[in-house]
Design a protein around this motif. Structure first.
Motif, short mmCIF file in Angstrom:
data_model
loop_
_atom_site.label_atom_id
_atom_site.label_comp_id
_atom_site.label_asym_id
_atom_site.label_seq_id
_atom_site.Cartn_x
_atom_site.Cartn_y
_atom_site.Cartn_z
N UNK A 80 0.83 -1.20 0.00
CA UNK A 80 0.00 0.00 0.00
C UNK A 80 0.87 1.26 0.00
N UNK A 81 1.92 1.28 0.80
CA UNK A 81 2.80 2.44 0.85
C UNK A 81 3.47 2.66 -0.50
N UNK A 82 4.00 1.59 -1.10
CA UNK A 82 4.68 1.73 -2.40
C UNK A 82 3.72 2.21 -3.48
N UNK A 83 2.52 1.65 -3.50
CA UNK A 83 1.54 2.04 -4.52
C UNK A 83 1.05 3.47 -4.30
N UNK A 84 0.89 3.86 -3.03
CA UNK A 84 0.46 5.24 -2.75
C UNK A 84 1.51 6.23 -3.23
N UNK A 167 2.63 8.02 9.40
CA UNK A 167 3.04 9.33 8.92
C UNK A 167 4.49 9.29 8.42
N UNK A 168 5.38 8.67 9.16
CA UNK A 168 6.79 8.65 8.75
C UNK A 168 6.98 7.88 7.44
N UNK A 169 6.17 6.84 7.23
CA UNK A 169 6.27 6.08 5.99
C UNK A 169 5.82 6.90 4.78
N UNK A 170 4.88 7.81 4.99
CA UNK A 170 4.32 8.58 3.88
C UNK A 170 4.68 10.06 3.94
#
Length: 416
Positions: A80-84, A167-170
Motif C-alpha cells: 500500500x505504501x509503495x503504490x500510494x 506518517x513517517x512512511x508517507x
C-alpha cells in the motif's frame, strides 16, 4: 457552492462518498467527486461531476494477491505504501484541476492530506471524512492492527505509535505533494497533532450504534451515521435471481467484494462445500476474485455479479463477507448476522467489533478456512439470539439518515 469530494480506493471507499455527494446535490450545491477513473460511470450516473485521481486498487490487488489476502499485515502495508507513493506523483496536478472553483473540500483516506493541502492553498474550508474510527481511544484497537486483548494504556499508546509510523512512511510523499502545490512541508511529527493544519473537523461515516462515541474523541468529531444512498434499495433483480429467491427459504449471502484471492478456485470450493454442509441455500457474489469461474449455478447456489447490497441483503438471512466497511454497513442495515472472513486492513477491526456487539460470529481465518469451519460458523449465525440482536441493531441504524445528518453538521460548522 461548489463542493469537491476526494477519495480513492475500493467500492466501500467510493460509494459512501457518492451517496454524500447525491445528498449535497439534492440541496442545490454543485458537487464534483475526484476519484479512481474506474468509478466515473457510477459517479456521473447520479448527476455528480467527475474528476480523475490516479488510482487502481483492483490492479494493485491483482498484481499483489498474496500480500493482500491475509498472509501478512506487514507485506500488505509495504504494498500500500509503495503504490500510494507511485499514484501520488500525479495527485497535485490532478487535485488542482479537480479543486477549481471549490468553496469546500472534503477528503477521505489516502487523499485526505491532498485535499487538506489544496484547501490550505485555496484558502477554503476542509472537512475530513473517516469510514473507520482512526482516532485514538483506550477501548478500541487501532483499525489497521489485528485486534487482540491488551491493557487500555497499551492500546492507547499503540494508536499513537501506529499513526506516527504511518506518517513517517508517507511523510516524503505528503511533502512532495505540498512542494508541488507551493506549500511548506509538514513538520517531522506530522500534521495530525494540529487541528489547524487539517481543518480539524471530521465526519465519521459509520453509526454510533455500531461504534459508540469514545470519551477521548473531541467535539470536533461528528458521528452522523452511514453514508447510504436510498436509491441503492430500489432494484429489480433479473429473472434468474428472482426465481432462485422464490424457490425456497431465505438464502445466505457469501461474497468478498473488492478483495482478490490468489487462491480463488480453492476459496470457491470451500464456499460450495460449506453451503452443502450447513444445509443452506446461498447467493454468492462473484466479486473481484471472479468466483463465478469455479462456481456453476445449482439448486442451492446462485452466483451474481453486481447487485446492490442495500437491496440484496434485505433478501438474505445472513452474510459471509470480508467485513470491509461498506459491506459490514450493508449487513448491519439489513439487520442480518455476519460471518466475518477478513483479508486485510480494517476488515479485522470490523469483524471484531460486530462480534463484540453480538451481531457476528467470531472472525474466520482466511488462511485456515475449511468447509467445516465456514459451515459451522454459518449455522452459528442462524442462532435465534444472534438473529434477534442483528434485527434490533438494523432497526436502530436504518432510523438514522447519515447523509442528511452530515449535511446538517456541515451547516452547523458554517462551511456550507
Amino acid at each position: 457552492m461548489t463542493i469537491v469530494i476526494m477519495t480513492v480506493g475500493t467500492e466501500g471507499d467510493v460509494r459512501p462518498h457518492i451517496a454524500l455527494g447525491e445528498g449535497l446535490l439534492a440541496r442545490g450545491h454543485a458537487v464534483r467527486l475526484a476519484a479512481d477513473p474506474g468509478f466515473k460511470a457510477s459517479i456521473t450516473k447520479v448527476g455528480l461531476e467527475f474528476s480523475p485521481l490516479t488510482a487502481d486498487f483492483a490492479g494493485m490487488m491483482r498484481h499483489n494477491p498474496q500480500a493482500l489476502d491475509g498472509r501478512s499485515g506487514l507485506a500488505a502495508a509495504r504494498v500500500v505504501v509503495a503504490e500510494t507513493r507511485r499514484m501520488a506523483q500525479d495527485w497535485p496536478a490532478q487535485g488542482l484541476k479537480a479543486a477549481e472553483g471549490a468553496t469546500l473540500l472534503i477528503g477521505s483516506g489516502n487523499v485526505s492530506l491532498l485535499a487538506a493541502s489544496l484547501a490550505e492553498r485555496l484558502q477554503v474550508p476542509f472537512v475530513q471524512t473517516q469510514l473507520q474510527p482512526l482516532e485514538a481511544s483506550h477501548a478500541l484497537p487501532p483499525v489497521w492492527f489485528r485486534p487482540r486483548s491488551l491493557p487500555a494504556s497499551v492500546t492507547f499508546a499503540l494508536h499513537r505509535t501506529l499513526r506516527q509510523t504511518a506518517w513517517l512512511l508517507l511523510r516524503h510523499t505528503a511533502n512532495d505533494m505540498r512542494k508541488a502545490l507551493d506549500l511548506p512541508p509538514y513538520p517531522l511529527k506530522g500534521p495530525w497533532h494540529d487541528p489547524k493544519a487539517t481543518g480539524g473537523r471530521i465526519l465519521f461515516g459509520f453509526s454510533p450504534h455500531v461504534v459508540p462515541r469514545q470519551p477521548e474523541w473531541p467535539a470536533r468529531i461528528a458521528m452522523p451515521g452511514y453514508f447510504v444512498s436510498a436509491k441503492n434499495a430500489d432494484y429489480t433483480p433479473d429473472t434468474d435471481l428472482a426465481r432462485f429467491l422464490q424457490a425456497g427459504d431465505k438464502p445466505a449471502y457469501i461474497g468478498f467484494g473488492s478483495m482478490l484471492s490468489g487462491e480463488a478456485e480453492t476459496l470457491a470450493a470451500t464456499v460450495r462445500d460449506a453451503v452443502q454442509r450447513a444445509g443452506l441455500r446461498a447467493v454468492v457474489g462473484s466479486g473481484w476474485s471472479n468466483l463465478r469461474r469455479f462456481l456453476p449455478n445449482s439448486a442451492y447456489i446462485h452466483v451474481v455479479n453486481h447487485v446492490p447490497h442495500e437491496w440484496l441483503f434485505s433478501q438474505m438471512r445472513l452474510a459471509v463477507h470480508h467485513c470491509g466497511a461498506g459491506t459490514a454497513a450493508a449487513a448491519v442495515r439489513a439487520g442480518i448476522p455476519t460471518v466475518p472472513v477478513p483479508f486485510v486492513g480494517d476488515q479485522y477491526f470490523w469483524g471484531w467489533q460486530l462480534h463484540r456487539i453480538g451481531v457476528a460470529t467470531p472472525t474466520q481465518n482466511l488462511r485456515s478456512l475449511t468447509a467445516q469451519t465456514l459451515g459451522d460458523a454459518m449455522l452459528q449465525a442462524t442462532s435465534p439470539h444472534m438473529v434477534a440482536n442483528a434485527s434490533r441493531l438494523g432497526t436502530q441504524v436504518r432510523a438514522e439518515n447519515g447523509v442528511q445528518n452530515a449535511i446538517t453538521q456541515l451547516e452547523k460548522w458554517n462551511v456550507l
